[in-house]
Design a protein around this motif. Structure first.
Motif, PDB file in Angstrom:
ATOM      1  N   VAL A  62       1.103  -1.104   0.545  1.00 58.68           N
ATOM      2  CA  VAL A  62       0.154  -0.016   0.133  1.00 58.68           C
ATOM      3  C   VAL A  62       1.063   1.047  -0.037  1.00 58.68           C
ATOM      4  N   LEU A  75      -6.629  -0.929   3.494  1.00 57.14           N
ATOM      5  CA  LEU A  75      -6.088  -1.080   2.584  1.00 57.14           C
ATOM      6  C   LEU A  75      -4.942  -1.554   2.572  1.00 57.14           C
ATOM      7  N   GLN A  90      -6.188  -4.534   1.813  1.00 57.63           N
ATOM      8  CA  GLN A  90      -6.495  -5.751   1.043  1.00 57.63           C
ATOM      9  C   GLN A  90      -5.278  -5.510  -0.249  1.00 57.63           C
ATOM     10  N   VAL A  91      -4.422  -4.828  -0.611  1.00 53.84           N
ATOM     11  CA  VAL A  91      -3.613  -4.401  -1.904  1.00 53.84           C
ATOM     12  C   VAL A  91      -2.201  -5.953  -1.443  1.00 53.84           C
ATOM     13  N   ASN A  92      -2.162  -5.969  -0.312  1.00 56.24           N
ATOM     14  CA  ASN A  92      -1.266  -7.495  -0.060  1.00 56.24           C
ATOM     15  C   ASN A  92      -2.219  -8.549  -0.574  1.00 56.24           C
ATOM     16  N   TRP A 141      -4.868  -8.233  -2.942  1.00 55.18           N
ATOM     17  CA  TRP A 141      -5.566  -8.172  -4.207  1.00 55.18           C
ATOM     18  C   TRP A 141      -3.244  -9.336  -5.017  1.00 55.18           C
ATOM     19  N   TRP A 194      -4.876  -6.289  -8.388  1.00 56.67           N
ATOM     20  CA  TRP A 194      -4.072  -6.189  -8.509  1.00 56.67           C
ATOM     21  C   TRP A 194      -2.774  -5.291  -9.412  1.00 56.67           C
ATOM     22  N   TYR A 201      -3.977  -1.927  -9.821  1.00 58.83           N
ATOM     23  CA  TYR A 201      -3.790  -1.252  -8.782  1.00 58.83           C
ATOM     24  C   TYR A 201      -1.888  -0.806  -9.208  1.00 58.83           C
ATOM     25  N   GLN A 202      -1.124  -2.140  -9.425  1.00 61.08           N
ATOM     26  CA  GLN A 202      -0.043  -1.421  -9.857  1.00 61.08           C
ATOM     27  C   GLN A 202       0.674  -0.335 -10.164  1.00 61.08           C
ATOM     28  N   HIS A 226      -8.533   4.452  -1.070  1.00 67.83           N
ATOM     29  CA  HIS A 226      -7.516   4.172  -2.181  1.00 67.83           C
ATOM     30  C   HIS A 226      -7.435   5.923  -2.906  1.00 67.83           C
TER      31      HIS A 226
END
Length: 249
Positions: free
Chosen positions: A33, A93, A96-98, A100, A156, A159-160, A188
């Motif tokens: 994140v 968050l 969640q990012v981890n 994903w 992911w 996001y990336q 986010h």
């Protein structure tokens, strides 16, 4: 019962993990994140993350990342077929990012496994840390079988690559099954500065500083965690935000 693998979002949960729950434990030691997540390949991403964390988190060297973080992700890639994979991630968050990323890693590894999500029954700033071992056992027994794995993995990728539009679109498709994802995505989006204004976390910190009339980190951090628990930031992430605010003043 099939062999169980448990992917935990952090070492603190590992320390309180009930012995009665059988299976192999893997710890996702990351904070995706925060900071740069660019990389055209997994080795590229690991290199970028090692550089970012060593440059921004005191006492953490690049070598530490490759000795403590990368091997855990390699364990995820090496999980055999025909097992149950239990993902212990919260709604904030940070988690969640981890989550994903781990889903994406599992999908790319072409595992023929069943995936389950274990999360606290109610979202709080304490997360798993606020649960007794008996409660951890209970939420494991009521684990949720994950479906729509392609879309979960796509979160992911979006996001990336900072594809905000597609990230929102994907979270909306998943909203009926996983409403907590949509909430995390909204948080986010809100942390991105707009029209010359700071993002939501920084704005919240400025307000807290003014209301508490203090520059002392402890009270500021405690209040931020209470007001903005959706972000799940630890002290390192909040300190970085505070440093940015002070540098821009």
């Amino acid at each position: 019962m099939r062999k169980q693998y448990h992917i935990l979002n952090g070492d603190s949960l590992k320390e309180q993990f009930p012995e009665i729950i059988q299976g192999e434990i893997i710890v996702a030691r990351e904070c995706l994140v925060d900071g740069n997540v660019n990389g055209n390949s997994l080795p590229d991403l690991f290199k970028v993350r090692a550089e970012f964390i060593s440059n921004n988190y005191d006492g953490y060297k690049e070598q530490d990342y490759f000795e403590k973080t990368v091997p855990e992700f390699q364990k995820i890639q090496n999980i055999p077929d025909n097992v149950d994979i239990n993902l212990w991630f919260e709604d904030d968050l940070f988690c969640q990012v981890n989550f994903w990323f781990v889903i994406n890693l599992l999908i790319k590894s072409n595992h023929n496994n069943q995936l389950f999500l274990i999360r606290p029954e109610s979202h709080s700033q304490y997360g798993f840390g606020g649960l007794l071992k008996s409660e951890l056992i209970s939420i494991f027994e009521s684990r949720l079988k994950l479906t729509e794995l392609h879309d979960l993995s796509l979160l992911w990728v979006c996001y990336q690559t900072n594809d905000t539009e597609k990230l929102i679109e994907t979270s909306k498709r998943l909203k009926n099954l996983y409403p907590f994802i949509d909430i995390a995505v909204e948080a986010h989006i809100e942390r991105t500065p707009k029209n010359g204004n700071m993002g939501r976390p920084s704005q919240s910190l400025v307000k807290i500083i003014e209301e508490l009339n203090t520059a002392e980190f402890g009270p500021i951090f405690k209040e931020f965690c209470k007001r903005e628990q959706i972000y799940g930031f630890g002290d390192l992430q909040v300190k970085r935000l505070l440093d940015e605010i002070n540098n821009n003043r």
